[in-house]
Scaffold this motif. Structure first.
Motif, PDB file in Angstrom:
ATOM      1  N   ARG A  88      27.403  45.408  31.739  1.00 43.49           N
ATOM      2  CA  ARG A  88      28.901  46.259  31.864  1.00 43.49           C
ATOM      3  C   ARG A  88      29.009  46.642  33.629  1.00 43.49           C
ATOM      4  O   ARG A  88      30.099  46.015  33.788  1.00 43.49           O
ATOM      5  CB  ARG A  88      28.884  47.988  31.361  1.00 43.49           C
ATOM      6  N   CYS A  89      28.617  47.269  34.315  1.00 40.36           N
ATOM      7  CA  CYS A  89      28.247  47.408  36.016  1.00 40.36           C
ATOM      8  C   CYS A  89      28.311  45.781  36.902  1.00 40.36           C
ATOM      9  O   CYS A  89      28.840  45.949  37.694  1.00 40.36           O
ATOM     10  CB  CYS A  89      27.534  48.249  36.490  1.00 40.36           C
ATOM     11  N   GLU A  90      27.006  45.447  35.993  1.00 42.24           N
ATOM     12  CA  GLU A  90      27.261  43.663  36.477  1.00 42.24           C
ATOM     13  C   GLU A  90      28.624  42.893  36.628  1.00 42.24           C
ATOM     14  O   GLU A  90      28.920  42.770  37.903  1.00 42.24           O
ATOM     15  CB  GLU A  90      25.985  43.196  36.154  1.00 42.24           C
ATOM     16  N   ALA A  92      31.570  44.406  36.281  1.00 38.11           N
ATOM     17  CA  ALA A  92      32.239  45.173  37.532  1.00 38.11           C
ATOM     18  C   ALA A  92      32.276  44.701  38.506  1.00 38.11           C
ATOM     19  O   ALA A  92      33.297  44.817  39.488  1.00 38.11           O
ATOM     20  CB  ALA A  92      32.391  47.095  36.948  1.00 38.11           C
ATOM     21  N   ARG A  93      31.031  44.234  38.492  1.00 34.55           N
ATOM     22  CA  ARG A  93      31.167  44.295  40.275  1.00 34.55           C
ATOM     23  C   ARG A  93      31.199  43.263  40.561  1.00 34.55           C
ATOM     24  O   ARG A  93      32.577  42.912  41.804  1.00 34.55           O
ATOM     25  CB  ARG A  93      29.041  44.607  40.714  1.00 34.55           C
ATOM     26  N   VAL A 206      33.447  51.983  33.902  1.00 36.99           N
ATOM     27  CA  VAL A 206      32.980  51.645  34.837  1.00 36.99           C
ATOM     28  C   VAL A 206      31.993  53.004  35.814  1.00 36.99           C
ATOM     29  O   VAL A 206      31.591  53.094  36.914  1.00 36.99           O
ATOM     30  CB  VAL A 206      34.327  51.553  36.122  1.00 36.99           C
ATOM     31  N   CYS A 209      28.758  52.782  37.709  1.00 42.97           N
ATOM     32  CA  CYS A 209      28.744  51.878  38.285  1.00 42.97           C
ATOM     33  C   CYS A 209      28.436  52.167  40.132  1.00 42.97           C
ATOM     34  O   CYS A 209      29.366  52.665  39.887  1.00 42.97           O
ATOM     35  CB  CYS A 209      29.762  51.205  38.165  1.00 42.97           C
ATOM     36  N   ASP A 210      27.819  51.268  40.603  1.00 44.52           N
ATOM     37  CA  ASP A 210      27.292  51.099  42.485  1.00 44.52           C
ATOM     38  C   ASP A 210      28.088  50.311  43.104  1.00 44.52           C
ATOM     39  O   ASP A 210      28.424  48.885  42.479  1.00 44.52           O
ATOM     40  CB  ASP A 210      26.146  51.213  42.994  1.00 44.52           C
TER      41      ASP A 210
END
Length: 211
Positions: A88-90, A92-93, A206, A209-210
């Motif tokens: 998910r976060c990958e 999003a980035r 999101v 997520c960083d």
């Protein structure tokens, strides 16, 4: 001497299964040539055998070579369709880096939600429809309008092959998705977004997520 000329080198050059008949035929011709030389057949017979053998080599070797070239080309095409399932976060980035956050008024969470319900974040997802069309890639973009598949009857609005939408780097996918979003329906062009994302609180997509 003739046997030495027509032995191992031919097997190395024409070692594929397709060329084995020529190797056997050349071996018989070599034996005949050797017998003729020993019985006084002379250089003329040996030269004739050599010419026939060279002709056979030219005739049989290209078939094996063509097969090897074809296999090599196919192997070059396969890596483009290797699956990558994003987290998910990958994802999003990556989508943020491509500039999708806020594009046409849609948040990054809208895009991540769409990708999950369209393909489960799988870049190699392909869904086959009854009419022969396909939905392709992480956003399941349809070949009916947007890309070209094996039945190239659609308008191909994104000017690419559907297989390009399976690439894990997502560049072609994002460019095509942005073009689709320019349509009056926006992300509403995707049934998955209308049913699962539209009008809902999407902050969890999101969250954590960083960026």
């Amino acid at each position: 001497m003739v046997s030495a000329l027509w032995g191992a080198p031919l097997i190395r050059v024409c070692s594929s299964p397709l060329s084995s008949p020529s190797v056997r035929l050349v071996s018989r011709l070599s034996s005949q040539s050797s017998a003729l030389s020993q019985s006084g057949g002379g250089a003329t017979s040996a030269a004739s055998t050599e010419a026939r053998s060279r002709a056979l080599r030219r005739r049989w070797c290209p078939a094996g070579t063509m097969l090897l070239v074809l296999v090599s080309l196919l192997s070059c095409l396969l890596p483009s369709s290797e699956a990558k399932v994003y987290s998910r976060c990958e994802l999003a980035r990556v989508l943020q880096d491509f500039g999708l956050d806020g594009y046409r008024g849609y948040s990054l969470a809208d895009w991540v939600c769409l990708a999950y319900f369209a393909s489960g974040f799988n870049t190699a997802a392909v869904d086959h429809e009854a009419d022969g069309s396909t939905n392709n890639g992480i956003f399941q973009i349809s070949s009916r309008r947007w890309c070209r598949n094996l039945t190239p009857n659609g308008p191909n609005m994104c000017r690419l092959y559907c297989s390009d939408l399976l690439n894990p780097n997502l560049k072609d996918t994002v460019i095509c998705a942005m073009k689709i979003t320019q349509e009056p329906q926006g992300l509403g062009s995707w049934e998955a977004w209308r049913h699962h994302c539209q009008g809902k609180d999407l902050t969890d997509w999101v969250d954590g997520c960083d960026f």
